[in-house]
Design a protein around this motif. Sequence first.
Motif, PDB file in Angstrom:
ATOM      1  N   LEU A 320      68.209  33.550   5.615  1.00  0.00           N
ATOM      2  CA  LEU A 320      68.452  34.845   4.988  1.00  0.00           C
ATOM      3  C   LEU A 320      69.208  34.684   3.677  1.00  0.00           C
ATOM      4  CD1 LEU A 320      69.407  37.143   7.980  1.00  0.00           C
ATOM      5  CD2 LEU A 320      67.314  37.167   6.639  1.00  0.00           C
ATOM      6  N   THR A 328      63.707  38.382  -2.268  1.00  0.00           N
ATOM      7  CA  THR A 328      63.306  39.779  -2.148  1.00  0.00           C
ATOM      8  C   THR A 328      64.070  40.686  -3.111  1.00  0.00           C
ATOM      9  OG1 THR A 328      63.144  39.253   0.182  1.00  0.00           O
ATOM     10  CG2 THR A 328      62.814  41.542  -0.427  1.00  0.00           C
ATOM     11  N   LEU A 329      65.353  40.415  -3.274  1.00  0.00           N
ATOM     12  CA  LEU A 329      66.202  41.411  -3.911  1.00  0.00           C
ATOM     13  C   LEU A 329      66.757  41.015  -5.277  1.00  0.00           C
ATOM     14  CD1 LEU A 329      68.242  42.470  -0.749  1.00  0.00           C
ATOM     15  CD2 LEU A 329      66.269  43.639  -1.728  1.00  0.00           C
ATOM     16  N   ARG A 332      66.147  42.912  -8.371  1.00  0.00           N
ATOM     17  CA  ARG A 332      66.507  44.338  -8.409  1.00  0.00           C
ATOM     18  C   ARG A 332      67.973  44.508  -8.814  1.00  0.00           C
ATOM     19  NH1 ARG A 332      62.384  47.265  -5.117  1.00  0.00           N
ATOM     20  NH2 ARG A 332      61.034  45.640  -4.317  1.00  0.00           N
ATOM     21  N   ILE A 427      70.091  46.446   2.485  1.00  0.00           N
ATOM     22  CA  ILE A 427      68.808  45.959   1.982  1.00  0.00           C
ATOM     23  C   ILE A 427      67.912  47.125   1.579  1.00  0.00           C
ATOM     24  CG2 ILE A 427      66.685  44.787   2.686  1.00  0.00           C
ATOM     25  CD1 ILE A 427      68.536  42.917   4.369  1.00  0.00           C
ATOM     26  N   GLY A 431      66.463  47.776  -1.985  1.00  0.00           N
ATOM     27  CA  GLY A 431      65.014  47.832  -2.128  1.00  0.00           C
ATOM     28  C   GLY A 431      64.556  49.047  -2.906  1.00  0.00           C
ATOM     29  N   ALA A 432      65.415  50.063  -2.932  1.00  0.00           N
ATOM     30  CA  ALA A 432      65.048  51.286  -3.642  1.00  0.00           C
ATOM     31  C   ALA A 432      65.264  51.162  -5.152  1.00  0.00           C
ATOM     32  CB  ALA A 432      65.853  52.464  -3.104  1.00  0.00           C
ATOM     33  N   LEU A 433      65.863  50.023  -5.561  1.00  0.00           N
ATOM     34  CA  LEU A 433      66.110  49.835  -6.999  1.00  0.00           C
ATOM     35  C   LEU A 433      64.852  49.275  -7.645  1.00  0.00           C
ATOM     36  CD1 LEU A 433      69.641  48.206  -6.837  1.00  0.00           C
ATOM     37  CD2 LEU A 433      69.078  50.572  -7.396  1.00  0.00           C
ATOM     38  N   PRO A 434      64.701  49.496  -8.938  1.00  0.00           N
ATOM     39  CA  PRO A 434      63.484  49.002  -9.618  1.00  0.00           C
ATOM     40  C   PRO A 434      63.489  47.476  -9.728  1.00  0.00           C
ATOM     41  CG  PRO A 434      65.020  49.947 -11.200  1.00  0.00           C
ATOM     42  CD  PRO A 434      65.584  50.250  -9.851  1.00  0.00           C
ATOM     43  N   VAL A 435      62.276  46.920  -9.660  1.00  0.00           N
ATOM     44  CA  VAL A 435      62.126  45.485  -9.878  1.00  0.00           C
ATOM     45  C   VAL A 435      62.146  45.239 -11.365  1.00  0.00           C
ATOM     46  CG1 VAL A 435      60.599  43.526  -9.598  1.00  0.00           C
ATOM     47  CG2 VAL A 435      60.779  45.243  -7.801  1.00  0.00           C
TER      48      VAL A 435
ATOM     49  N   VAL B 504      66.568  42.259  10.186  1.00  0.00           N
ATOM     50  CA  VAL B 504      66.898  42.076   8.772  1.00  0.00           C
ATOM     51  C   VAL B 504      65.638  41.680   7.997  1.00  0.00           C
ATOM     52  CG1 VAL B 504      68.257  40.718   7.142  1.00  0.00           C
ATOM     53  CG2 VAL B 504      69.302  41.512   9.251  1.00  0.00           C
ATOM     54  N   LEU B 505      64.823  40.810   8.592  1.00  0.00           N
ATOM     55  CA  LEU B 505      63.604  40.391   7.901  1.00  0.00           C
ATOM     56  C   LEU B 505      62.647  41.569   7.716  1.00  0.00           C
ATOM     57  CD1 LEU B 505      62.910  36.897   9.516  1.00  0.00           C
ATOM     58  CD2 LEU B 505      63.623  37.371   7.172  1.00  0.00           C
ATOM     59  N   LYS B 507      63.505  44.718   7.436  1.00  0.00           N
ATOM     60  CA  LYS B 507      64.079  45.531   6.356  1.00  0.00           C
ATOM     61  C   LYS B 507      63.774  44.902   5.001  1.00  0.00           C
ATOM     62  CE  LYS B 507      66.182  49.071   8.147  1.00  0.00           C
ATOM     63  NZ  LYS B 507      65.924  50.436   7.650  1.00  0.00           N
ATOM     64  N   LEU B 508      63.869  43.564   4.955  1.00  0.00           N
ATOM     65  CA  LEU B 508      63.585  42.865   3.699  1.00  0.00           C
ATOM     66  C   LEU B 508      62.120  43.021   3.331  1.00  0.00           C
ATOM     67  CD1 LEU B 508      65.747  39.659   4.184  1.00  0.00           C
ATOM     68  CD2 LEU B 508      65.885  41.218   2.241  1.00  0.00           C
ATOM     69  N   ALA B 511      61.708  46.326   1.889  1.00  0.00           N
ATOM     70  CA  ALA B 511      62.283  46.366   0.550  1.00  0.00           C
ATOM     71  C   ALA B 511      61.359  45.680  -0.439  1.00  0.00           C
ATOM     72  CB  ALA B 511      63.657  45.700   0.557  1.00  0.00           C
ATOM     73  N   ALA B 512      60.757  44.562  -0.013  1.00  0.00           N
ATOM     74  CA  ALA B 512      59.897  43.815  -0.926  1.00  0.00           C
ATOM     75  C   ALA B 512      58.681  44.656  -1.305  1.00  0.00           C
ATOM     76  CB  ALA B 512      59.464  42.511  -0.273  1.00  0.00           C
ATOM     77  N   ARG B 513      58.191  45.438  -0.335  1.00  0.00           N
ATOM     78  CA  ARG B 513      56.993  46.243  -0.612  1.00  0.00           C
ATOM     79  C   ARG B 513      57.315  47.527  -1.340  1.00  0.00           C
ATOM     80  NH1 ARG B 513      53.476  46.269   4.777  1.00  0.00           N
ATOM     81  NH2 ARG B 513      52.472  47.892   3.574  1.00  0.00           N
ATOM     82  N   SER B 514      58.602  47.893  -1.288  1.00  0.00           N
ATOM     83  CA  SER B 514      58.974  49.132  -1.960  1.00  0.00           C
ATOM     84  C   SER B 514      58.869  48.907  -3.461  1.00  0.00           C
ATOM     85  CB  SER B 514      60.415  49.508  -1.591  1.00  0.00           C
ATOM     86  OG  SER B 514      61.076  50.014  -2.713  1.00  0.00           O
ATOM     87  N   PRO B 515      58.130  49.756  -4.127  1.00  0.00           N
ATOM     88  CA  PRO B 515      57.945  49.558  -5.552  1.00  0.00           C
ATOM     89  C   PRO B 515      59.190  49.902  -6.344  1.00  0.00           C
ATOM     90  CG  PRO B 515      56.895  51.592  -4.835  1.00  0.00           C
ATOM     91  CD  PRO B 515      57.498  50.975  -3.614  1.00  0.00           C
ATOM     92  N   GLY B 516      60.089  50.617  -5.751  1.00  0.00           N
ATOM     93  CA  GLY B 516      61.262  51.061  -6.514  1.00  0.00           C
ATOM     94  C   GLY B 516      60.841  52.197  -7.414  1.00  0.00           C
ATOM     95  N   PRO B 517      61.790  52.766  -8.091  1.00  0.00           N
ATOM     96  CA  PRO B 517      61.493  53.936  -8.902  1.00  0.00           C
ATOM     97  C   PRO B 517      60.647  53.613 -10.125  1.00  0.00           C
ATOM     98  CG  PRO B 517      63.855  53.443  -8.924  1.00  0.00           C
ATOM     99  CD  PRO B 517      63.195  52.413  -8.100  1.00  0.00           C
TER     100      PRO B 517
END
Lengths: 436, 527
Positions: A320, A328-329, A332, A427, A431-435, B504-505, B507-508, B511-517
């Motif tokens: 992790l 993943t993050l 962002r 997380i 994840g809700a933040l922009p890439v 956790v994975l 959720k990750l 998050a990875a698939r979430s395009p974000g705003p």
Amino acid sequence: MPSSFFQSPTQVYGSAILLRASLLLYGLWQDAHSPVKYTDIDYLVFTDAARYVSLGQSPYLRDTYRYTPLLAWLLVPTTWNIPGFFSFGKVLFALSDVVAGWLIARSLVKTYGLHPDRARMWACVWLLNPMVANISTRGSSEGLLCALVVGLVCAVLERKVTCAGVLLGLAVHLKIYPFVYGGAVLVGSAFSSSSSSTLKANRTATTTTTTRSYSKAVGGKGEEDEDNNEEEENILSFAYFLAPNRLLFTLTALATFSALNISMYILYDAPFLQHTYLHHVTRIDHRHNFSPYATLLYLSAADGVKGAFESLAFVPQLLLAVVVIPLTLARRSLPGTMLAQTFAFVTFNKYFLWYLVFLPFYLPQSSLIRSPRLGLAVLAAWVGTQALWLQQGYNLEFLGQSSFVPGLFLASLSFFAVNVWILGILISDLGALPVL
Amino acid sequence: MRRRITFVQASDAPFAADQASLTPSTLSIRGLDAAREERATFSFDEIPSELGQVLQQCHQLHIRWAREEPYDAVAPFSSRVSPGLHVFFTPPEEAVRTGMSIPGGVRESVCSLLKRVFDEGIKCESPQHKTSFITPPILSTRFASTAAFQYHSSLPALENFVTYLQHTTCASADEGCLQHAASILSADSVDINYDSISHALTVSGYWSHAPRSGWTEEIHKHAGGTDQVEVGLLGTEKTTEPEEVKMGGLLGVVGKDVELKPTLFSFPARHHPLPDDATYSVSFPAPTGLHPTMTISLPRASLEAPPAPPDATCALHTYLTLPSTIFGDKYQLSTADPLFLSSHNLVALRAVSGETDLEAPDWVVPRWGSNWLVELATPQQSEQAPHEWNVTIPLHMRYLEPSESGYRSAAVPWPVVFWACTAEDGTKMGINPFDRVNLGWEGLFGTRTMFYQLHPAPKSQEEPHRLVEKIDVPVLKLEGEGIFQGKVIEVGTVTVILLGLVWVLWKLGLAARSPGPRKDNKRAKTE
């Protein structure tokens, strides 16, 4: 607190210093008047080690000194026979705290475009946190490390590549765990060659302070970037990691880390390696702690439960913190990722408050603040399971009750579950933040 | 085998001339109320060969044993050690000098000898580089008065030792020899000494009191007529010299003297008695938890300075013999902080040796434990002497192995408590025929130190009294059947960790698939 308070840097930093100064003085008073000491045992270990190095001897002559000799050198002034100088280390650690807080506020303004007042307000989560002030004034060196780590965040976000590398190398030398941040920095977009305009963009970014526009700003990029950067970089490609800045950062960090270790090894030989690094791998201390593995470790050590689970225990933690979370993050939010990494690191192993320093970067966009009900529920669960654990620990340590099972076992697993829940929220928020 | 038997009578004990009658070959003792010491000295060729082989690898070997029940230690036998088996061992000088420290084989032999002679169950393993012995601090290597290696084990009784003696020294039909050896079972303390200079092995036993009907025995002259059998019927006399002990009474050599000769002699003594009311008791107040506090309670009489010479300086000390299950924090105890020390009525930690690791669980600690010499505070003159003075020593338990009940018992022998006083220059303690050294604690002081031993006096109502405190230590509860099994802990932990990891994975992944705003913005733009 009135908002005028946050408008004044003097008042904010003044009260942070005042808080620490009063705790320091109170500590001196308690140490002088009570057989129960305010000063942390670790501080006595540090200062004993400093005494050894001041006499030209090895700091590892002091049992349980498990740190770099740099720390002992840094505290040599505590051995000078000048009144008050014994507290030099605590002052140093407390000042590091304040420096870390100042860097947090600075970074929130510079790279995230927060209004300075708002930035100071969030920095106060760290600066005026009584727990933080207590830890450093008791003489724990964590503040020093936190200042380095926040320094790393600032250096990365401001594209000071060499500085960032040196800071990371030094931080890892001081305590091993910050190596996980290296991955976040490399995966993150700060050192991408294509994003050289980002900083400028950031500086001109909106300075409104609503949470919504903040969450855009946290990404570190203005809108004009997005069009230029239509082709997303593949973060798993070689080219991504071969960007000049990433290479420079990696090399500086490795060079700093190696140079420090080689010089310490030349000076102090095997004991340096044993106590600073190998000890953490070979330790035989199975006293209970917040780790979810504590009971199993006791069992396997005493009973020889077969299976290499002790080495496997590192797998979820490292998977992790080192791999999945940064991948993943990190693009962002860098400090958000570092928070998640630290949180995962401590949740899946041992309990430390290392992640506190990242809270000011995360809280402004956190659903824990947006939804006070959720925030309070999380807080209650976090405090509650911890209190349960502490109570079971008290029953064991002081009342002599055999509370290993089910008490401590279930308490530490519950605490683990709550931490995992919090990590999930963290997380999702990130994840809700922009890439970028 | 030379023998020396000494009876020491209290001044108020009755003695009639017919209680001891000497014939050319035998001294008969009848109904004598006295403490008794018997010392047997074996020359090297009298020692069984398997024992001799081990002894040849020793420069010095001293064994001290004291029973767990309280007993009186009367002058000139006033010194004490904590209950149990103490072994002090110095390998040959060549081994020390050549830096070989000690050849593994020697320790092996000492350990296996101890097991064979005293108890197969004692914790004395010597695989290769690990040793069961600890190394006490040596003040001066030239005049070393402490042995290089030290060992202690709990040993409630000497049955094994007696059997060993009977097997090795008595002919199977020699009833007298068998009984003589068996008499050691009732001894209160036993000393065994060997050194490579004299090549002699001495075994002495001490009995603090006579059997109910008094000592009644026939002491025969040596069968071969070559070795001396010496008997003393003595009592202590008042002396004006504080350094000295004065003994008076009758002496005789069986088979040589025709009658017992009156005698009166005095000698400077290392160990001195204190009045009967100078006592101490030891307890661990409940709850002990994992951090028990050893409490030494001293009545007012124990705090009065001993009758040492007026210019002597005296200090009260205790010497702890702690098994590996329990330990002190040497950094905590060696502090110079007057607040900490005075809150415990301590002056300073003077010496420590052995297992002092602060973290290691008991099962990884190879050596038997640790020794602590602590100087104790006494009330200031200005203070009203309290009814009882409590000295406390904070200690810590190691993690012990799991058990079915969730608890394990740890036995902690009572420490010895004594005053140590400086003696005048030139005082020669060694000329005392009853001198006793190699006790562990006395070697930590200068050679001209006088000791005044306090008497251990259990306060608890429980009988029989023992100078060993038992502490219940909480451990991991592990049942063979039922809910608290290793398997449950193993599977439970791994399941919870894996569930956490998967959560956790997941959720990750979200998050990875979430395009974000950002993508939303884009879509909004293109629209």
